[in-house]
Design a protein around this motif. Structure first.
Motif, short mmCIF file in Angstrom:
data_model
loop_
_atom_site.label_atom_id
_atom_site.label_comp_id
_atom_site.label_asym_id
_atom_site.label_seq_id
_atom_site.Cartn_x
_atom_site.Cartn_y
_atom_site.Cartn_z
N LYS A 23 0.86 -1.17 0.00
CA LYS A 23 0.00 0.00 0.00
C LYS A 23 0.90 1.22 0.00
O LYS A 23 1.27 1.71 1.04
CB LYS A 23 -0.87 0.04 1.26
N ASN A 24 1.29 1.64 -1.15
CA ASN A 24 2.12 2.83 -1.21
C ASN A 24 1.25 3.98 -1.68
O ASN A 24 0.86 4.04 -2.83
CB ASN A 24 3.28 2.59 -2.17
N THR A 26 1.93 7.34 -1.16
CA THR A 26 2.51 8.67 -1.33
C THR A 26 2.20 9.13 -2.73
O THR A 26 2.37 8.40 -3.70
CB THR A 26 4.04 8.65 -1.12
N GLU A 104 -5.32 6.09 11.45
CA GLU A 104 -6.47 5.24 11.10
C GLU A 104 -7.37 4.92 12.28
O GLU A 104 -8.37 4.22 12.11
CB GLU A 104 -5.95 3.94 10.49
N SER A 107 -13.29 6.36 12.94
CA SER A 107 -13.92 5.96 11.69
C SER A 107 -13.35 6.78 10.54
O SER A 107 -12.77 7.84 10.74
CB SER A 107 -15.44 6.15 11.78
N ASN A 108 -13.50 6.29 9.31
CA ASN A 108 -12.98 7.01 8.15
C ASN A 108 -13.56 8.42 8.07
O ASN A 108 -12.85 9.38 7.80
CB ASN A 108 -13.29 6.24 6.87
N GLU A 109 -14.87 8.53 8.30
CA GLU A 109 -15.51 9.84 8.22
C GLU A 109 -15.05 10.75 9.36
O GLU A 109 -14.84 11.95 9.15
CB GLU A 109 -17.03 9.69 8.25
N ASN A 111 -12.27 10.68 10.81
CA ASN A 111 -10.89 11.08 10.51
C ASN A 111 -10.81 12.10 9.39
O ASN A 111 -9.92 12.95 9.38
CB ASN A 111 -10.05 9.84 10.18
N LEU A 112 -11.75 12.01 8.45
CA LEU A 112 -11.81 13.05 7.41
C LEU A 112 -12.09 14.41 8.06
O LEU A 112 -11.46 15.42 7.73
CB LEU A 112 -12.91 12.70 6.40
N SER A 140 -8.99 17.74 3.26
CA SER A 140 -8.59 16.65 4.15
C SER A 140 -8.58 15.35 3.38
O SER A 140 -9.43 15.12 2.51
CB SER A 140 -9.57 16.54 5.32
N TYR A 141 -7.60 14.51 3.67
CA TYR A 141 -7.61 13.14 3.18
C TYR A 141 -7.99 12.16 4.29
O TYR A 141 -8.03 10.95 4.05
CB TYR A 141 -6.23 12.74 2.62
N GLU A 143 -7.93 9.43 6.81
CA GLU A 143 -6.98 8.32 6.93
C GLU A 143 -6.75 7.65 5.58
O GLU A 143 -6.16 6.57 5.51
CB GLU A 143 -7.51 7.28 7.92
N GLU A 144 -7.22 8.30 4.47
CA GLU A 144 -7.24 7.61 3.18
C GLU A 144 -5.89 7.57 2.48
O GLU A 144 -5.68 6.74 1.60
CB GLU A 144 -8.27 8.28 2.26
N LYS A 145 -4.98 8.49 2.84
CA LYS A 145 -3.68 8.51 2.17
C LYS A 145 -2.56 8.48 3.20
O LYS A 145 -1.83 9.46 3.36
CB LYS A 145 -3.55 9.77 1.30
N MET B 192 -14.90 6.87 -0.57
CA MET B 192 -15.35 6.58 0.80
C MET B 192 -16.87 6.51 0.86
O MET B 192 -17.57 7.06 0.02
CB MET B 192 -14.96 7.74 1.74
N PHE B 208 -12.60 11.62 -4.22
CA PHE B 208 -11.55 12.65 -4.17
C PHE B 208 -11.00 12.93 -5.57
O PHE B 208 -9.92 13.50 -5.70
CB PHE B 208 -10.40 12.19 -3.27
N SER B 234 -14.31 19.93 2.94
CA SER B 234 -14.71 18.53 2.74
C SER B 234 -16.22 18.40 2.63
O SER B 234 -16.97 19.08 3.34
CB SER B 234 -14.22 17.67 3.92
#
Lengths: 169, 420
Positions: A23-24, A26, A104, A107-109, A111-112, A140-141, A143-145, B192, B208, B234
């Motif tokens: 999972k790269n 960058t 991470e 939750s994903n949301e 964290n966004l 914002s990304y 926790e997605e990146k 997402m 995104f 966002s």
């Protein structure tokens, strides 16, 4: 006995179905700095070269880091943000995108939202230091990146971060 | 016997369906008061018959409400071939045949027999294209489930999730058991929070692809896409109202992350929450009158409820840990969510009346739960060997299932609605 056989079967099935865990994320697509705007900013600053490109300038630092669940810029990073604010104030044709990130946990949301608050906090400081509102975009990304993968503090610490990206727009 | 079931039933379905070998499925647990049922392999082409039986057995087992009993070599296919005294240990018996006589078609004819009353409960033919025999098997499982529990079967419904492989993100729709993946959107930027429209015709999600997080609605019929919310900052966390006429979304445009209503065509923006902090992950109640959401207004993320008409929000989760990702149960009496304590994520459910939280899973990397439309099974994301995978737990917490995709990192699953 049965259990052992079953887990052996499962392991072999898993192995058969395994995939690359690489999972790269960058983002390796640097947009070249518009030469026109560089020249213009050099004129504005009255110097030969854009200090943004000087590796010894405080502007070379483009990331700030946070403790868990914190979205306030830490005292140690305030001089960095102040330097960028000063640069933006002196170069009104330059713009920066502040990109918030989170580890991470959560939750994903959530964290966004956390990453967005981190980025918005940087924007406020930049404006307080003289940058104009329309010079600073925030996204914002979450926790997605992640810059670092792995479920441990060394990875998480790198991912709780805001980046100042001058190449985004 | 019970210990044997407790430990596992592994269905190596890869072997049965070489052409569509997407997953291995592992089921663990034993329920109380399960209905014992025998599924006799259907008459007809043996490999196909076995595959159908395996799908039906996995579906029924996953619900937690059935115990699938080995027919021990007995193979009646017609009611007249059934000796009821052979089937003392089971409440119901499914028999029948699968027919591939017509080119390109598969037809299942099955009967469900009540072994105590010695009567037929259901007799039905299900016909599909031969590449959709799994769909026919899911339909058979639905009919058995409905007849024996009185609740709608959900095995023919669909789920959506994000599959990440390296830098590539795919929004995927699949059958309720994770088979039959169809890619709805592929992107090198994150995707997402997929959310099904109530009629199953559209997905809302966060993309995104233009840099920032935007809310997109996509038709699954035409694939037509519409950016619904693209304000500065966002735009995220879409949730459909039960009538499908509005989306709750989370926007950071006015400071903080706040909940708004917007129509699926992007019109009619209206702000709902006013904390100026983080309010996110809205979920509509089945009657459309309330919204559950996650907020840090108390200092740490917890779950709150507010009325759609405004007013104060009520905090619902207390005690140790943080709480995220609330989703109403279909009957509106409880909600499922993620409980984070000591760095471990659990799936939990809480009853509105009692306020009691029940952990449905052990701690681990368990995130983003959603109910099956009949409220009996909960789908969530978990992790195995460093990869995100799908998992389910029965709503009583007794039966757990993990699904192992061949490739990629599964995130953000969500169960679709019941289609008529």
């Amino acid at each position: 006995m049965k259990k052992i056989m079953i887990s052996a079967l499962l392991t072999s099935l898993l192995a058969a179905c395994a995939s690359d865990p690489v999972k790269n994320s960058t983002d390796a697509a640097p947009v070249s700095d518009g030469s026109a705007s560089s020249a213009q900013s050099a004129r504005t600053a009255g110097t030969q070269s854009d200090p943004l490109n000087d590796p010894n300038s405080p502007l070379a630092k483009r990331s700030v880091y946070y403790p868990l669940d914190v979205y306030v810029v830490q005292d140690a990073d305030r001089p960095t943000i102040a330097a960028h604010a000063n640069y933006l104030a002196g170069n009104p044709n330059r713009a920066v995108r502040v990109e918030g990130n989170a580890d991470e946990r959560g939750s994903n949301e959530y964290n966004l939202a956390l990453g967005q608050r981190r980025a918005d906090g940087v924007k406020k400081l930049l404006e307080a230091g003289g940058a104009k509102s329309d010079q600073v975009e925030t996204i914002s990304y979450g926790e997605e990146k992640p810059a670092a993968t792995g479920h441990d503090e060394s990875a998480w610490a790198q991912n709780r971060r805001s980046d100042l990206n001058y190449n985004a727009r | 016997m019970k210990q044997l079931f407790r430990y596992c039933l592994i269905l190596a379905l890869c072997a049965a369906w070489p052409a569509r070998a997407a997953l291995n499925i592992e089921i663990i647990g034993a329920g109380a008061n399960q209905i014992p049922i025998a599924l006799v392999p259907l008459a007809g082409e043996p490999e196909l018959a076995k595959s159908i039986r395996d799908v039906v057995a996995a579906d029924l087992t996953r619900s937690g409400l059935f115990r699938v009993v080995d027919p021990a070599g007995k193979t009646p296919h017609e009611p007249r071939e059934v000796t009821y005294s052979d089937w003392i240990g089971v409440d119901a018996l499914a028999i029948g045949s699968v027919d591939t006589q017509t080119a390109g078609r598969v037809t299942i004819r099955f009967r469900l027999l009540d072994t105590a009353k010695q009567v037929e409960l259901v007799g039905q033919g299900i016909s599909t294209n031969s590449d959709q025999s799994r769909a026919a098997a899911h339909r058979m499982a639905d009919l058995i489930f409905e007849k024996l529990t009185g609740d709608p079967g959900v095995f023919s419904t669909r789920i959506a999730y994000v599959n990440r492989q390296g830098k590539n993100f795919r929004l995927v729709v699949a059958d309720s058991d994770g088979y039959g993946e169809q890619t709805v959107l592929s992107s090198n930027e994150p995707i997402m929070s997929p959310a099904w429209s109530p009629d199953g015709s559209h997905l809302a999600y966060v993309s995104f692809e233009h840099g920032q997080a935007e809310v997109v609605v996509q038709s699954l019929l035409t694939n037509q896409r519409k950016v619904v919310a693209s304000f500065r900052g966002s735009n995220s966390a879409p949730a459909w109202s039960p009538d499908g006429k509005q989306l709750a979304v989370v926007l950071s445009r006015d400071g903080g992350s706040q909940i708004y209503l917007i129509r699926p065509d992007g019109s009619g923006l209206q702000r709902l929450s006013f904390s100026s902090l983080i309010d996110t992950e809205p979920s509509f109640s089945p009657d459309g009158q309330s919204i559950l959401f996650t907020s840090d207004r108390g200092g740490a993320p917890q779950i709150y409820r507010m009325s759609i008409s405004g007013g104060n929000a009520q905090r619902l989760t207390f005690g140790g840990g943080q709480h995220f990702s609330p989703r109403y149960s279909p009957d509106g009496k409880s909600f499922v969510f993620t409980h984070l304590e000591n760095g471990r994520f659990h799936i939990a459910v809480q009853d509105f009346d009692s306020g009691q939280m029940q952990l449905l899973t052990d701690g681990g990397w368990n995130k983003k739960p959603s109910f099956a439309p009949n409220g009996k099974i909960i789908l969530f994301a978990t992790e195995s060997d460093g990869r995100g995978i799908l998992a389910t737990v029965s709503s009583d917490g007794r039966i757990k299932q993990k699904m192992f995709p061949q490739a990629g990192d599964i995130r953000e699953p969500t169960w679709g609605s019941l289609l008529k």
